[in-house]
Design an enzyme around this catalytic site. Structure first.
Site, short mmCIF file in Angstrom:
data_model
loop_
_atom_site.label_atom_id
_atom_site.label_comp_id
_atom_site.label_asym_id
_atom_site.label_seq_id
_atom_site.Cartn_x
_atom_site.Cartn_y
_atom_site.Cartn_z
CD GLU A 40 -2.50 1.33 2.58
OE1 GLU A 40 -2.91 0.29 3.13
OE2 GLU A 40 -2.73 2.30 3.24
NE ARG A 44 -0.06 8.92 5.16
CZ ARG A 44 -0.04 8.00 6.15
NH1 ARG A 44 0.90 8.45 7.16
NH2 ARG A 44 -0.98 7.26 6.19
CB THR A 68 -3.41 8.21 2.95
OG1 THR A 68 -2.24 7.59 3.59
CG2 THR A 68 -3.34 9.37 4.05
CE LYS A 128 -6.00 2.93 7.64
NZ LYS A 128 -4.78 3.12 6.81
C1 3PG Z 1 -1.36 4.99 8.26
O1 3PG Z 1 -2.28 5.05 7.50
O2 3PG Z 1 -0.77 5.73 8.65
C2 3PG Z 1 -1.22 3.24 8.73
O3 3PG Z 1 -2.24 3.00 9.52
C3 3PG Z 1 0.06 3.18 9.27
O4 3PG Z 1 0.09 3.44 10.78
P1 3PG Z 1 1.65 3.11 11.30
O5 3PG Z 1 2.49 3.90 10.91
O6 3PG Z 1 1.25 3.27 12.75
O7 3PG Z 1 1.84 1.76 10.94
#
Ligand code: 3PG
Length: 208
Positions: A40, A44, A68, A128
């Site tokens: 994924e 961002r 995101t 999620k």
């Molecule tokens: C995110 O979208 O930032 C993910 O959930 C990742 O989270 P993490 O950095 O705590 O693994």
């Protein structure tokens, strides 16, 4: 492919923040060498779309999705760059409608029972749980299993090598996502061996 099949292919999904598209392919190869098959890329950074395109071009056997996503235009841009699934930290009416016409799995973010029920009403049964550790983690997932038995979750947010197995052992958890496999400093120094090691450790975690 539906969202459930996609999650099962994980069951650990690296959540990748790429600042430089030039490292995208090496980074993806490092993750794949450790056993990852679903990646994924978070939308961002400015480099995210180009990174996703390069991964799709160079690693045709890997499933690459976009994370995101907050708006319809972002989803459209991600699909245009080759995203094979889409993930959002939440769910808006605009995203729900864009996702229904997208033709790829969409996994909306939820943090409460009402949000989970709303996402279910919109047709999304794989969700999620975000930010998983902050909103209750494994105990919340266990508490949701009784009243919301149809739902399946991919918790992300605060998952790491030390707690991923406990999440994966929950019957309503299909996969976990996280950024712990791709530390910024390892990407910065192009320490692909370290990323492959982290991925291999994660790949060894199986459903309980
Ligand atoms: C995110 O979208 O930032 C993910 O959930 C990742 O989270 P993490 O950095 O705590 O693994």
């Amino acid at each position: 492919m539906d969202a459930l099949t996609l999650m099962r292919k994980g069951p650990v999904i690296p959540v990748i923040v790429v600042n430089d598209a030039a490292v995208a392919v090496d980074l993806a190869h490092a993750l794949v060498a450790g056993g990852m098959t679903v990646l994924e890329v978070t939308l961002r950074t400015k480099a995210a779309l180009a990174a996703m395109r390069r991964m799709r071009d160079e690693l045709p056997d890997v499933i690459v999705g976009a994370g995101t996503l907050r708006t319809r235009p972002q989803m459209e841009a991600a699909l245009d760059a080759g995203a094979q699934f889409c993930v959002s930290p939440g769910l808006t009416p605009e995203l729900a409608s864009a996702a229904r016409s997208a033709g790829v799995p969409f996994i909306p973010g939820v943090a409460t029972p009402s949000e989970a029920m709303h996402a279910q009403d919109e047709g999304f049964l794989v969700q999620k749980l975000f930010p998983a550790e902050a909103v209750g983690g494994v105990r919340l997932l266990q508490a949701l299993a009784g009243p919301l038995p149809d739902l399946r979750f991919c918790p992300t947010g605060g998952i790491h090598a030390g707690n991923a197995a406990e999440y994966l052992a929950q019957p309503n958890v299909m996969a976990v996502g996280g950024s712990w496999l791709t530390p910024d400093d390892a990407i910065g120094t192009r320490d692909w061996a370290r990323i492959t090691r982290l991925a291999a450790e994660a790949a060894a975690l199986a459903h309980g």
